[in-house]
Every structure is written in C-alpha cells, then in structure tokens.
Design an enzyme around this catalytic site. Structure first.
Site, mmCIF file in Angstrom:
data_model
loop_
_atom_site.group_PDB
_atom_site.id
_atom_site.type_symbol
_atom_site.label_atom_id
_atom_site.label_comp_id
_atom_site.label_asym_id
_atom_site.label_seq_id
_atom_site.Cartn_x
_atom_site.Cartn_y
_atom_site.Cartn_z
ATOM 1 N N GLY A 22 0.815 -1.210 0.000
ATOM 2 C CA GLY A 22 0.000 0.000 0.000
ATOM 3 C C GLY A 22 0.851 1.262 0.000
ATOM 4 N N TYR B 81 -2.547 9.252 3.550
ATOM 5 C CA TYR B 81 -3.250 9.642 4.774
ATOM 6 C C TYR B 81 -4.748 9.592 4.489
ATOM 7 C CZ TYR B 81 1.222 11.277 6.654
ATOM 8 O OH TYR B 81 2.519 11.360 7.122
HETATM 9 C C1 LIG Z 1 1.618 4.559 12.215
HETATM 10 C C2 LIG Z 1 1.627 4.961 10.762
HETATM 11 C C3 LIG Z 1 2.698 5.689 10.268
HETATM 12 C C4 LIG Z 1 2.734 6.077 8.934
HETATM 13 N N1 LIG Z 1 3.809 6.758 8.463
HETATM 14 C C5 LIG Z 1 3.880 7.068 7.148
HETATM 15 C C6 LIG Z 1 5.032 7.696 6.601
HETATM 16 O O1 LIG Z 1 6.000 7.970 7.310
HETATM 17 N N2 LIG Z 1 5.035 7.991 5.280
HETATM 18 C C7 LIG Z 1 3.975 7.678 4.470
HETATM 19 O O2 LIG Z 1 4.040 7.941 3.260
HETATM 20 N N3 LIG Z 1 2.884 7.084 4.964
HETATM 21 C C8 LIG Z 1 2.818 6.766 6.272
HETATM 22 N N4 LIG Z 1 1.713 6.121 6.755
HETATM 23 C C9 LIG Z 1 0.610 5.824 5.837
HETATM 24 C C10 LIG Z 1 0.868 4.552 5.036
HETATM 25 O O3 LIG Z 1 1.854 4.785 4.065
HETATM 26 C C11 LIG Z 1 -0.410 4.130 4.325
HETATM 27 O O4 LIG Z 1 -1.377 3.816 5.277
HETATM 28 C C12 LIG Z 1 -0.164 2.944 3.390
HETATM 29 O O5 LIG Z 1 -1.237 2.843 2.496
HETATM 30 C C13 LIG Z 1 -0.013 1.682 4.173
HETATM 31 O O6 LIG Z 1 0.284 0.596 3.364
HETATM 32 P P1 LIG Z 1 -0.063 -0.873 3.932
HETATM 33 O O7 LIG Z 1 0.267 -1.854 2.898
HETATM 34 O O8 LIG Z 1 0.524 -1.027 5.286
HETATM 35 O O9 LIG Z 1 -1.625 -0.711 4.161
HETATM 36 P P2 LIG Z 1 -2.919 -1.520 3.725
HETATM 37 O O10 LIG Z 1 -3.947 -1.091 4.709
HETATM 38 O O11 LIG Z 1 -2.646 -2.972 3.595
HETATM 39 O O12 LIG Z 1 -3.243 -0.921 2.293
HETATM 40 C C14 LIG Z 1 -3.489 0.436 2.050
HETATM 41 C C15 LIG Z 1 -4.238 0.588 0.724
HETATM 42 O O13 LIG Z 1 -3.493 -0.004 -0.334
HETATM 43 C C16 LIG Z 1 -4.196 -1.115 -0.889
HETATM 44 N N5 LIG Z 1 -3.240 -2.206 -1.059
HETATM 45 C C17 LIG Z 1 -2.504 -2.797 -0.092
HETATM 46 N N6 LIG Z 1 -1.711 -3.729 -0.625
HETATM 47 C C18 LIG Z 1 -1.945 -3.738 -1.953
HETATM 48 C C19 LIG Z 1 -1.433 -4.511 -3.026
HETATM 49 N N7 LIG Z 1 -0.516 -5.465 -2.822
HETATM 50 N N8 LIG Z 1 -1.904 -4.275 -4.266
HETATM 51 C C20 LIG Z 1 -2.845 -3.321 -4.476
HETATM 52 N N9 LIG Z 1 -3.361 -2.554 -3.489
HETATM 53 C C21 LIG Z 1 -2.917 -2.764 -2.242
HETATM 54 C C22 LIG Z 1 -5.243 -1.471 0.123
HETATM 55 O O14 LIG Z 1 -6.350 -2.136 -0.467
HETATM 56 C C23 LIG Z 1 -5.591 -0.125 0.696
HETATM 57 O O15 LIG Z 1 -6.441 0.565 -0.178
HETATM 58 C C24 LIG Z 1 1.661 5.737 8.087
HETATM 59 C C25 LIG Z 1 0.591 5.011 8.589
HETATM 60 C C26 LIG Z 1 0.560 4.612 9.908
HETATM 61 C C27 LIG Z 1 -0.614 3.843 10.431
#
Ligand SMILES: Cc1cc2nc3c(=O)[nH]c(=O)nc-3n(C[C@H](O)[C@H](O)[C@H](O)COP(=O)(O)OP(=O)(O)OC[C@H]3O[C@@H](n4cnc5c(N)ncnc54)[C@H](O)[C@@H]3O)c2cc1C
Ligand SMILES: *[C@@H]1O[C@H](CO)[C@@H](O)[C@H](O)[C@H]1NC(C)=O
Ligand SMILES: *[C@@H]1O[C@H](CO)[C@@H](O)[C@H](O)[C@H]1NC(C)=O
Ligand SMILES: *[C@@H]1O[C@H](CO)[C@@H](O)[C@H](O)[C@H]1NC(C)=O
Ligand SMILES: *[C@@H]1O[C@H](CO)[C@@H](O)[C@H](O)[C@H]1NC(C)=O
Ligand SMILES: *[C@@H]1O[C@H](CO)[C@@H](O)[C@H](O)[C@H]1NC(C)=O
Ligand SMILES: *[C@@H]1O[C@H](CO)[C@@H](O)[C@H](O)[C@H]1NC(C)=O
Ligand SMILES: *[C@@H]1O[C@H](CO)[C@@H](O)[C@H](O)[C@H]1NC(C)=O
Ligand SMILES: *[C@@H]1O[C@H](CO)[C@@H](O)[C@H](O)[C@H]1NC(C)=O
Ligand SMILES: *[C@@H]1O[C@H](CO)[C@@H](O)[C@H](O)[C@H]1NC(C)=O
Length: 534
Positions: free
Chosen positions: A182, A476
C-alpha cells in the site's frame, strides 16, 4: 509461474460469461468462490492452506493481525467472509479470478495501515486478499536494486539493505510496520524525501496481477499503468505482487537530533523561522516539526510544545555549521546530535530508544494500541506568527489528544514535475501537515466526538492551507474529503471531489488508465478511481 489448466479454463469461461452476471446472495457467492478456489488447487502449491473462513479457529487472529486502527476492531465493523492469505502468486491470481466469477468483492491488504481500514473492511460482502506471506526481499548489490514483495514491511526492507551494505538506503516511511504494497502505491515519503524524493520516484519496475488474473511487469503492463500505480494507489488497478526499487547512497554515519520547545521557550518564533527555511535548506537535511498538545505547568492546564526531529546525511560538525548559519533560532547544540548508521536512524525515527538492537525492525505489528483519525493538508505560504498563535489556541481549546506533523518539502521534491508519477504534490509546497487524534476503546460516542473535533480543527485551518483544490495525501486516507458508496455504481461526480484533492491534474489520466485496465470496476473501494465518466 505455472498456470494450471483449470485456471486457464476458468479464465476462458469468465471471458465467455456476459459482463453483468447477477450478484448471488452471500452464502451462495461464498460457496461458488470457495468451489472455484478448490478447482485451482495444485498439489505443489495447495491453496486450501491459505484459506481462512470463520470456521477456522485462527480466523479472528489472522484478521486482527494487520488491523492498525482499533476504530475498525469493534463488533459492528463488517467482517470478511473469508481471508485468502496467499502463499504463492498463483493464489493471488486464483483469488482475483474466483472473486470476479462468484461476484464477491475483495479488499487487498499488505501491511494493514490504511487510516480508514479500507484494506480489511467494506460495506459490501467481501473477502480479504492478504499479502503478508508474500514478503521476500532480493537485493542485487551490484546493480543497487531490489525486488520487494508487497507483504514485506519497511522495517524488513531497511534491515535487509543494511545487512548487505552500510552505504545504501531507501527513501520510504518512518513507521517500520507499514507494508510496501500500500505504501509505495500511495507515494511513500519519509526523511530522505528532500534528498531523493518519494518511494515511487525510486521504483523502476513492478509485478501486478490484473483483473484478468495475468501477471504483468513494467514491460507488459505498459507505461500508463506503471505510471498510475506510482502514486495513484494500487487498489484501483490490480494487485501489486512486488516492486523493483533503486537503492540510494547514504553516508556511513548520519546525524539525528530531537529538540522540544514549549510556547514559553519561544516555540512560535522557531516555527515561524522553520517555515521560511526548512524547505530551502540543503537537501541533506530534513527537520520535521510536531506541534502537540501537552500538559501545562498548572493542573488541568494544557499548552502546546513543538517537537523537532532532524535527520542529516552527514556529520555533526557539518550539521552544526549549517544550522548555525541558516537556522540559529532552533538552538541546536552538539549535545543534541547523535551520529549513527542509517539503519539505526530508522529506529531512532520510529521512537525506539537509542541502542535498541536493529532486529526490532523485523517485528511484525502487534495488536493495534489505539483508535485514531487523521487528515492532511499542504501549505504553500508562510503562516504569520499571529496565525500560529491562533492555531495553538485552537489546539488547546480542542480538549483532545492530538498532534500535528509538519513535514518540510523542497529539495528533490521540487525538481520532479507533478505529472512525472501519479503523485502530484510537488513544487510550491512549503510543507505538508498531518493531523492525528487518538483515543482508546471508549465506545462510539467518544469516537464520534473526537472525529468531529478533529474535523472542526481542520475547518479552522482552511485559510492557511492549499485551496482549489484543498490538496490531500492519499496515504493519509480520509473518507471525509469525499467517497463513493461501494454498494452501488460509483458516482463520477463524487469521485472527482476526492480525485482532484489526491491527484490534482493527474486524476483524468488515472481515470483513462482505469477505463483501459479495469473497465468493469472490479477493483473498487470508497475512494478508488472510477472506470468511466458516469
Ligand atoms: C503509524 C503509521 C505511520 C505512517 N507513516 C507514514 C510515513 O511515514 N510515510 C507515508 O508515506 N505514509 C505513512 N503512513 C501511511 C501509510 O503509508 C499508508 O497507510 C499505506 O497505504 C499503508 O500501506 P499498507 O500496505 O501497510 O496498508 P494496507 O492497509 O494494507 O493498504 C493500504 C491501501 O493499499 C491497498 N493495497 C494494499 N496492498 C496492496 C497490493 N498489494 N496491491 C494493491 N493494493 C494494495 C489497500 O487495499 C488499501 O487501499 C503511516 C501510517 C501509519 C498507520
Ligand atoms: C480452514 O479449514 C478448512 C476446513 O476445515 C481447511 O481445509 C483449511 O486448510 C483451513 N485453513 C487453514 C489456513 O488452516
Ligand atoms: C462451517 O462449518 C459449518 C458447520 O460446522 C458448515 O455448515 C459450513 O459449511 C462451514 N463453512 C465453511 C465455509 O466451511
Ligand atoms: C545488473 O543488471 C544488468 C542489466 O540489467 C544485468 O545484466 C546483470 O545481470 C545485473 N547484475 C547482477 C549482479 O544481477
Ligand atoms: C516536550 O515538552 C513538554 C513540556 O515539557 C512535555 O510535556 C512533552 O512530553 C515533551 N515532548 C516530547 C516528545 O518530549
Ligand atoms: C496530563 O494531565 C492529566 C491530568 O490533567 C494526566 O491524567 C495525564 O497523565 C498527564 N499527562 C502527562 C503526560 O503527564
Ligand atoms: C544555508 O542555506 C543555503 C540555501 O539553501 C545554502 O546554499 C547554504 O549552503 C546553507 N549554509 C550552510 C552553511 O550550509
Ligand atoms: C451514545 O449517545 C446516545 C445518544 O446521545 C445515547 O443514547 C447512548 O446511551 C450513548 N452511548 C453510550 C455508550 O454512552
Ligand atoms: C449505499 O447504497 C445502498 C444501495 O443503493 C444503500 O442501501 C445504502 O444505504 C447506501 N449507503 C450509504 C452510506 O449511503
Ligand atoms: C448510491 O449511493 C449514494 C450514496 O453514496 C446515494 O446517494 C445514491 O442514491 C445511490 N444510488 C442508488 C442507485 O442506489
């Protein structure tokens, strides 16, 4: 990648089916889905071991393992009918094909950090396609590249890079448990942003499973789709399997520091100066400012402290020269500065104590600690001291546990054009604001109260931030800025609202790409890219 005969047959049968087959009722859709997955079982990579339904005793723990926001851990939160925790790429292909065939919706989850829980909740019957098992990281040190699977975390990536080289790093986020699936698709920023741009600015190839169940790479997906998944979000276009990234040089030692200033200690003047300089300083330095509500000196009194956390790609003495010349107001002293390796700085920024062993980066997420709501803004002109004082007063009056992160722009971010990738927020920004309020399990009324307070605060910021559109950062995720109802046809008018905020002038091209690669809008959520202008 082996594609079984049955997979090919079912692709064929899906193509032969008329597009709008009726949506069966839930149990029936699940049965068809389940049966279809069984048909794709291959003895060498059995999919049955990847399928969890509520009948499996570990269903609940698998579901909860990657829920970052307790707001979506309540009894009322809609749960998936099944979780497919893919262990092989063929499981991803089968899940896409079978969900489409059965009329079931999917949510794709990598690290589960989505602020609005879109990777694991939905208002329509759905299954989760969980990527956490697909997490290999292959580093090619000669070419300074790596292939990283979607379920790998940033912490694992940083750790593995550091085991191969002390002189390489990668620009991405600060929280080590974020999933690259994500995170990169939404842009991905961190403390190397002023030097090297975003994660997407350093992605050179990707593997994706499209709506037809095919595995595509940059060459076979084409430049339009490859452009779209770099900042446009993955969930609208397909399932990201892996990214190929270009590693970036980092010095053997970087310097980090933390400085905390209360209003009494002149925080307003320092922040005012910070707004003027943080985006113009040499790109080796990144100083984040975090205004937060803290207890005052008297009982029940609140005040604001501004916490500065700095990253410098170089040694203390050069940092001191730079700050003394350009940002004396910060009052940085040699004793505030700590030199460490780049990977140790990742731990420092993640708020672990100095000296914590680096393998803490390998920790998978623990059960979510708090409920939270977040929002974002971009600032294009300096806020006056009077403005800052009003902002602090509004914060104090909120009666809420909240903080802001002000992240400086400039440097490399200003050199990359808005249309280079789908991520549009580039030159012209002084800094980005994140608003963040958190609380415990105090029930829906407290949740609603706190969300409304954060919304009020956001409203009070209108005159200081970007307008036309009031820009927002996709990573975000914030459903307040507009969403579509995922149970009926998406409305282009609604999508335009969040679309322009997240993507500015790139929205139209994203719609065009979507229309080409997923015309029937299988990959859909409350804030996905619509497939046509209806
Ligand atoms: C504590 C915290 C700190 C953060 N710090 C930062 C930071 O420093 N910089 C920054 O840029 N962001 C930051 N974020 C935000 C973060 O980058 C986003 O929430 C990001 O989308 C998370 O990716 P994920 O795979 O963990 O999330 P998920 O919840 O798994 O996915 C997020 C989105 O992407 C989609 N997705 C996930 N995996 C895939 C895939 N393989 N193919 C297609 N779509 C997919 C999901 O369906 C959803 O729509 C932070 C978030 C948190 C909670
Ligand atoms: C869940 O239960 C089913 C039926 O008992 C079984 O086939 C499947 O392997 C189980 N899933 C996992 C991940 O253990
Ligand atoms: C779950 O178990 C119940 C009874 O134990 C059974 O009727 C049902 O078919 C099972 N569901 C799945 C999806 O395996
Ligand atoms: C580096 O890349 C080149 C060209 O892409 C490739 O031929 C070579 O095998 C790669 N080097 C290694 C060590 O894999
Ligand atoms: C900053 O200082 C204030 C006031 O002394 C304190 O309450 C707060 O916890 C400090 N913040 C950090 C992150 O150290
Ligand atoms: C702040 O004060 C409240 C009581 O007003 C107290 O419950 C809380 O623990 C204090 N927080 C800190 C960090 O000292
Ligand atoms: C101060 O900032 C300017 C503008 O970015 C830069 O050119 C100069 O090198 C900086 N001074 C030092 C000592 O780094
Ligand atoms: C929440 O608010 C509603 C309406 O004000 C009230 O009826 C209900 O009792 C409250 N619930 C809790 C758990 O406090
Ligand atoms: C979404 O649309 C469905 C069907 O049209 C309707 O039943 C539901 O109430 C709507 N939900 C919201 C949040 O508008
Ligand atoms: C679709 O959902 C929206 C709410 O987002 C609602 O206003 C609209 O009436 C719904 N359309 C249909 C056809 O149900």
């Amino acid at each position: 990648m082996k594609v079984s005969v049955s997979l090919i047959l079912s692709v064929a049968s899906i193509i032969l089916l008329p597009f709008a087959w009726p949506l069966p009722d839930q149990p029936q859709a699940l049965d068809i889905f389940h049966q279809c997955l069984q048909n794709h079982n291959s003895p060498s990579n059995p999919i049955s071991e990847s399928i969890y339904t509520p009948n499996n005793s570990s269903f609940q723990s698998v579901l909860m393992a990657y829920v970052k926001n307790r707001r979506f851990l309540t009894a009322e939160t809609p749960k998936p009918l099944a979780i497919i925790a893919a262990k092989d790429e063929s499981h991803v292909q089968a899940t896409v094909l079978c969900a489409k065939y059965s009329g079931l919706k999917i949510r794709i989850r990598s690290g589960g950090h989505d602020y609005e829980g879109l990777s694991y909740t939905s208002t329509v019957p759905f299954a989760i396609l969980d990527m956490f098992n697909l997490r290999s990281i292959d580093i090619d040190i000669t070419n300074q590249t790596a292939w990283v699977q979607a379920g790998a975390t940033l912490g694992e990536l940083y750790y593995k890079i550091s085991k191969k080289s002390k002189f390489l790093g990668f620009p991405a986020g600060v929280c080590p448990t974020i999933g690259v699936g994500g995170h990169f698709a939404g842009g991905g920023y961190g403390n190397l942003m002023r030097k090297y741009g975003l994660s997407v600015d350093n992605v050179v190839d990707a593997q994706i499973v499209d709506v037809g169940g095919r595995i595509l790479d940059r060459k076979s997906m084409g430049e339009d789709l490859f452009w779209a998944i770099r900042g446009g979000g993955g969930a609208s276009f397909g399932v990201i399997l892996s990214w190929k990234i270009k590693l970036v040089p980092v010095p053997k030692k970087v310097t980090v520091f933390k400085i905390n200033k209360t209003l009494e200690q002149g925080a307003t003047d320092v922040v005012h100066r910070w707004q003027n300089v943080a985006h113009t300083l040499p790109e080796d330095i990144f100083i984040r400012a975090m205004p937060m509500i803290v207890n005052g000196s008297r009982e029940n009194e609140k005040t604001v402290a501004v916490f500065f956390i700095g990253m410098f790609l170089g040694q203390t003495k050069n940092l001191m020269t730079l700050v003394e010349k350009n940002f004396t107001e910060l009052g940085l002293q040699i004793k505030d500065c700590i030199e460490m390796s780049w990977v140790e700085s990742a731990i420092f920024w993640a708020d672990f104590a100095v000296g914590t062993p680096v393998d803490v980066l390998l920790n998978r997420p623990k059960e979510a600690k708090s409920s939270f709501k977040s929002k974002s803004d971009y600032v294009k002109s300096v806020i006056s001291k009077e403005g800052l004082e009003k902002i602090w007063k509004n914060m104090i009056d909120l009666d809420l546990i909240m903080w802001m992160q002000w992240n400086p722009y400039g440097g490399r971010m200003s050199e990359i054009s808005e249309s280079e990738t789908a991520f549009p927020h580039r030159a012209g920004n002084l800094f980005k604001i994140q608003y963040f309020a958190s609380w415990g399990d105090q029930g829906i009324n407290v949740t609603n109260r706190n969300i409304n307070k954060l919304r009020d605060f956001y409203a009070s910021m209108t005159s200081y931030v970007s307008s036309g559109p009031r820009e927002a950062f996709l990573n975000y995720r914030d459903l307040d800025i507009g969403s579509i109802n995922s149970s009926n046809q998406s409305s282009f008018k609604d999508a335009q609202v969040y679309g322009f905020k997240y993507f500015k002038g790139n929205f139209q091209r994203l719609v065009d790409v979507k229309a080409k690669v997923d015309p029937h809008n299988f990959f859909k959520n409350e804030q996905s890219i619509p497939s046509a202008k209806y």
